[in-house]
Write a protein that holds these residues in place. Structure first.
Motif, PDB file in Angstrom:
ATOM      1  N   SER B 216       4.711  -2.563   2.987  1.00  0.00           N
ATOM      2  CA  SER B 216       4.130  -1.365   3.361  1.00  0.00           C
ATOM      3  C   SER B 216       2.813  -0.994   2.973  1.00  0.00           C
ATOM      4  CB  SER B 216       5.226  -0.419   2.705  1.00  0.00           C
ATOM      5  OG  SER B 216       5.377  -0.199   1.301  1.00  0.00           O
ATOM      6  N   GLU B 217       2.872  -1.683   1.800  1.00  0.00           N
ATOM      7  CA  GLU B 217       1.441  -1.076   1.566  1.00  0.00           C
ATOM      8  C   GLU B 217       0.270  -2.081   2.366  1.00  0.00           C
ATOM      9  OE1 GLU B 217       3.129  -1.459  -0.156  1.00  0.00           O
ATOM     10  OE2 GLU B 217       3.187  -0.783  -2.758  1.00  0.00           O
ATOM     11  N   LEU B 218       0.352  -3.116   2.751  1.00  0.00           N
ATOM     12  CA  LEU B 218      -0.360  -3.760   3.410  1.00  0.00           C
ATOM     13  C   LEU B 218      -0.259  -3.141   4.915  1.00  0.00           C
ATOM     14  CD1 LEU B 218       0.139  -7.541   1.478  1.00  0.00           C
ATOM     15  CD2 LEU B 218      -2.245  -6.211   2.633  1.00  0.00           C
ATOM     16  N   ARG B 219       0.752  -3.214   5.397  1.00  0.00           N
ATOM     17  CA  ARG B 219       0.668  -2.419   6.567  1.00  0.00           C
ATOM     18  C   ARG B 219       0.128  -1.147   6.917  1.00  0.00           C
ATOM     19  NH1 ARG B 219       4.024   0.647   9.016  1.00  0.00           N
ATOM     20  NH2 ARG B 219       5.578   0.675   6.815  1.00  0.00           N
ATOM     21  N   ASN B 220       0.713  -0.208   5.926  1.00  0.00           N
ATOM     22  CA  ASN B 220      -0.428   0.738   5.717  1.00  0.00           C
ATOM     23  C   ASN B 220      -2.001   0.644   5.844  1.00  0.00           C
ATOM     24  OD1 ASN B 220       1.793   2.443   6.513  1.00  0.00           O
ATOM     25  ND2 ASN B 220       1.789   2.699   4.199  1.00  0.00           N
ATOM     26  N   ILE B 224      -0.814  -0.760  10.913  1.00  0.00           N
ATOM     27  CA  ILE B 224      -0.120  -0.956  11.633  1.00  0.00           C
ATOM     28  C   ILE B 224       1.200  -0.270  11.198  1.00  0.00           C
ATOM     29  CG2 ILE B 224       0.824  -2.924  12.342  1.00  0.00           C
ATOM     30  CD1 ILE B 224      -1.138  -4.701  11.705  1.00  0.00           C
ATOM     31  N   THR B 225       2.297   0.643  12.607  1.00  0.00           N
ATOM     32  CA  THR B 225       3.443   0.392  12.281  1.00  0.00           C
ATOM     33  C   THR B 225       3.978  -0.168  12.192  1.00  0.00           C
ATOM     34  OG1 THR B 225       4.028   0.828  14.612  1.00  0.00           O
ATOM     35  CG2 THR B 225       2.632   2.760  14.066  1.00  0.00           C
ATOM     36  N   ILE B 226       5.874   0.215  11.622  1.00  0.00           N
ATOM     37  CA  ILE B 226       6.713  -0.695  11.710  1.00  0.00           C
ATOM     38  C   ILE B 226       6.775  -2.302  13.344  1.00  0.00           C
ATOM     39  CG2 ILE B 226       9.569  -0.859  11.163  1.00  0.00           C
ATOM     40  CD1 ILE B 226       9.112   1.003   9.215  1.00  0.00           C
ATOM     41  N   ALA B 227       7.010  -0.431  14.000  1.00  0.00           N
ATOM     42  CA  ALA B 227       7.794  -1.418  15.235  1.00  0.00           C
ATOM     43  C   ALA B 227       6.320  -2.472  16.178  1.00  0.00           C
ATOM     44  CB  ALA B 227       7.288  -0.249  16.228  1.00  0.00           C
ATOM     45  N   ALA B 230       6.463  -5.448  13.928  1.00  0.00           N
ATOM     46  CA  ALA B 230       8.423  -6.305  14.308  1.00  0.00           C
ATOM     47  C   ALA B 230       8.106  -6.834  15.846  1.00  0.00           C
ATOM     48  CB  ALA B 230       9.337  -5.319  14.629  1.00  0.00           C
ATOM     49  N   GLU B 231       7.350  -6.352  16.481  1.00  0.00           N
ATOM     50  CA  GLU B 231       7.254  -7.402  18.123  1.00  0.00           C
ATOM     51  C   GLU B 231       5.859  -7.689  17.606  1.00  0.00           C
ATOM     52  OE1 GLU B 231       5.758  -4.249  21.050  1.00  0.00           O
ATOM     53  OE2 GLU B 231       5.157  -5.364  21.882  1.00  0.00           O
ATOM     54  N   LYS B 232       5.360  -8.038  16.597  1.00  0.00           N
ATOM     55  CA  LYS B 232       3.696  -9.358  16.530  1.00  0.00           C
ATOM     56  C   LYS B 232       4.971 -10.114  15.554  1.00  0.00           C
ATOM     57  CE  LYS B 232      -0.775  -8.107  15.498  1.00  0.00           C
ATOM     58  NZ  LYS B 232      -1.599  -7.800  14.614  1.00  0.00           N
ATOM     59  N   VAL B 233       6.205 -10.200  14.858  1.00  0.00           N
ATOM     60  CA  VAL B 233       6.560 -11.205  14.960  1.00  0.00           C
ATOM     61  C   VAL B 233       7.182 -11.212  15.265  1.00  0.00           C
ATOM     62  CG1 VAL B 233       7.852 -11.311  12.653  1.00  0.00           C
ATOM     63  CG2 VAL B 233       6.038 -10.449  12.211  1.00  0.00           C
ATOM     64  N   GLY B 234       7.728 -10.320  16.427  1.00  0.00           N
ATOM     65  CA  GLY B 234       9.448 -10.671  16.593  1.00  0.00           C
ATOM     66  C   GLY B 234      11.036 -10.630  16.307  1.00  0.00           C
ATOM     67  N   VAL B 235      11.148  -9.836  15.711  1.00  0.00           N
ATOM     68  CA  VAL B 235      11.979  -9.537  14.955  1.00  0.00           C
ATOM     69  C   VAL B 235      12.419  -8.189  15.153  1.00  0.00           C
ATOM     70  CG1 VAL B 235      12.861 -11.345  12.927  1.00  0.00           C
ATOM     71  CG2 VAL B 235      11.018  -9.009  13.129  1.00  0.00           C
ATOM     72  N   ALA B 237      12.734  -3.485  14.527  1.00  0.00           N
ATOM     73  CA  ALA B 237      12.023  -2.823  13.535  1.00  0.00           C
ATOM     74  C   ALA B 237      12.898  -3.095  12.500  1.00  0.00           C
ATOM     75  CB  ALA B 237      12.016  -1.679  14.591  1.00  0.00           C
ATOM     76  N   GLN B 238      13.719  -2.789  12.482  1.00  0.00           N
ATOM     77  CA  GLN B 238      14.783  -2.230  11.550  1.00  0.00           C
ATOM     78  C   GLN B 238      15.432  -3.762   9.907  1.00  0.00           C
ATOM     79  OE1 GLN B 238      18.336  -1.097  12.641  1.00  0.00           O
ATOM     80  NE2 GLN B 238      18.492   0.005  10.317  1.00  0.00           N
ATOM     81  N   THR B 239      15.037  -5.107  10.561  1.00  0.00           N
ATOM     82  CA  THR B 239      14.287  -6.114   9.804  1.00  0.00           C
ATOM     83  C   THR B 239      13.232  -6.138   8.755  1.00  0.00           C
ATOM     84  OG1 THR B 239      15.536  -7.083  11.965  1.00  0.00           O
ATOM     85  CG2 THR B 239      14.277  -8.754   9.112  1.00  0.00           C
ATOM     86  N   ILE B 240      12.463  -5.269   9.892  1.00  0.00           N
ATOM     87  CA  ILE B 240      11.716  -5.127   9.128  1.00  0.00           C
ATOM     88  C   ILE B 240      11.571  -3.860   7.999  1.00  0.00           C
ATOM     89  CG2 ILE B 240       8.533  -4.073   8.483  1.00  0.00           C
ATOM     90  CD1 ILE B 240       9.110  -7.003  10.143  1.00  0.00           C
ATOM     91  N   GLN B 241      11.885  -2.678   8.409  1.00  0.00           N
ATOM     92  CA  GLN B 241      12.727  -2.122   7.410  1.00  0.00           C
ATOM     93  C   GLN B 241      13.396  -2.270   5.752  1.00  0.00           C
ATOM     94  OE1 GLN B 241      13.941   1.454   9.056  1.00  0.00           O
ATOM     95  NE2 GLN B 241      14.427   2.538   7.614  1.00  0.00           N
ATOM     96  N   PHE B 242      14.177  -2.956   6.092  1.00  0.00           N
ATOM     97  CA  PHE B 242      15.576  -3.855   5.368  1.00  0.00           C
ATOM     98  C   PHE B 242      14.228  -4.346   4.714  1.00  0.00           C
ATOM     99  CE2 PHE B 242      19.133  -3.158   7.825  1.00  0.00           C
ATOM    100  CZ  PHE B 242      19.430  -1.483   7.479  1.00  0.00           C
TER     101      PHE B 242
END
Lengths: 136, 273
Positions: B216-220, B224-227, B230-235, B237-242
């Motif tokens: 989350s730190e690096l993402r912020n 980049i948002t969680i969504a 998630a799209e970039k990685v192909g999973v 969004a909830q997987t990223i959240q977890f």
């Protein structure tokens, strides 16, 4: 266009360097010998925790134990000279040009090779186009 | 995953009943036939006692013979009705049993060999039995005791055993390579309620080596948002959240993909505490 990638495992080399058997490494990490076997073969995607544990036991960074490599580059690198000559003869393509694929950057891919050529190369490597490349 | 294609049976063929009935009847005929002949001999010797002999024949030959036949028939009907088998991701499930119901599961990874048996009676009805033998302890222990190993997977009455054999072999090559329970799981949205539950349990179980993450730190930092990630990685969004909450431990591949998407090293993203 992007290369499809797979995880390659350098566990075997580093394990041999440290003079450990599969069983010894498995015991140190706390998994079965079979799991180590599959990880070394590279067709098994371990959990991150397991990867970290192996890295910890082998005192090696995760990055050098497991690295992502484009499937096509890996395939081309593993061809023997004879095999690569056979393919280039069949496609009547320059060998240096064909082998440059193993070092090419993603951005340059479509500038240097046409989609049709890539399809033919994929076929010669016994892959489908979609198994080697993906759209951006 | 109850696959039922045209040529894939999943059930016992009805001819199996005829086969077992024929087999039992031959046995019964041999037994009661000899008793009957025995009575007949006495009937000729002592013909005054005609009525007694007839009663004896009815009670000790005809009635038991009929009862056994009816019972076998009933048993077989139920057996065929209840018997089913299907292939799941990592195991074969065979359900059978008339009075005691048994659900046998055989992991592909344990299958040692598959035998196709075509006995004398089988041949009369053109059916086969598939026996799936495992390295299982119970079967082996049984074999040591009695000298006869009954295979764990026993599928009688098959018209096309090759299909079952082929199917099992396919599944073995496809799935048995992965040690069961270790494969990476990226949850589909419809599985997320379950994922939630499982991830909770898993995180409890794994408390020994908790994974600390700075996704989350690096993402912020990258804005980049969680969504988006998630799209970039192909999973989902909830997987990223977890992952960010530390409730789900990723596979190496997923970790690499995230590291690539955030252009950083795996070690920057995760740390085992």
């Amino acid at each position: 266009m992007k290369f499809k990638k797979k995880i390659k495992s350098g566990v075997k080399d580093i394990r041999n360097e440290k003079n450990l058997t599969q069983k010894e490494l498995a015991d140190l990490v706390g998994v079965s010998r079979q799991t180590i076997h599959y990880i070394e073969k590279g067709d098994y995607n371990p959990s991150l925790i397991l990867a970290f544990k192996i890295a910890d036991v082998l005192k090696t960074p995760v990055n050098s134990l497991f690295y992502r490599e484009s499937i096509i580059k890996d395939e081309i690198n593993s061809l023997s000279i004879g095999e690569s000559k056979q393919i280039t003869d069949k496609l009547s393509m320059d060998r240096d040009r064909f082998e440059s694929l193993s070092e090419i950057r993603e951005e340059d891919l479509l500038n240097k090779f046409s989609r049709k050529e890539l399809q033919k190369i994929a076929k010669e490597l016994e892959y489908s186009f979609d198994e080697l490349f993906e759209a951006d | 995953m109850n696959e039922k294609t045209e040529d894939f049976e999943g059930k016992i063929n009805k001819k199996y009943k005829s086969k077992v009935l024929l087999k039992t009847n031959l046995g019964l005929l041999a037994l009661f036939g000899s008793i009957f002949v025995f009575y007949l001999v006495f009937l000729f010797l002592e013909s005054q006692l005609m009525l007694l002999w007839i009663i004896l024949i009815i009670t000790t030959v005809i009635i038991p013979y009929t009862i056994i036949n009816i019972a076998t028939n009933w048993y077989l009907n139920r057996y065929i009705d209840y018997f089913s088998y299907h292939f799941e991701k990592d195991k074969i499930v065979i359900t059978h049993g008339v009075l005691t119901k048994i659900k046998a599961t055989i992991p592909y990874s344990r299958i040692q060999n598959i035998n196709i048996v075509n006995g004398v009676f089988d041949r009369m009805y053109d059916i086969y039995t598939v026996k799936v033998e495992t390295a299982g302890s119970s079967a082996a222990a049984q074999a040591a005791q009695s000298g006869v190993a009954r295979p764990e997977g026993y599928i009688p009455g098959l018209k096309n055993p090759e299909i079952v054999e082929k199917k099992i072999n396919e599944m073995i090559t496809e799935y048995a390579g992965i040690p069961s329970g270790l494969e990476d799981k990226v949850f589909k949205p419809e599985e997320l309620a379950f994922d939630n539950f499982i991830s909770y349990i898993l995180s409890k179980m794994r408390e020994g080596d908790l994974l600390k993450t700075s996704i989350s730190e690096l993402r912020n930092e990258k804005g980049i948002t969680i969504a988006e990630l998630a799209e970039k990685v192909g999973v989902p969004a909830q997987t990223i959240q977890f992952l960010e909450e530390g409730r789900y431990s990723p596979s190496l591949l997923l970790a690499y993909k995230i590291a690539e998407a955030l252009s950083c090293k795996i070690e920057d993203l995760f740390e085992i505490s």
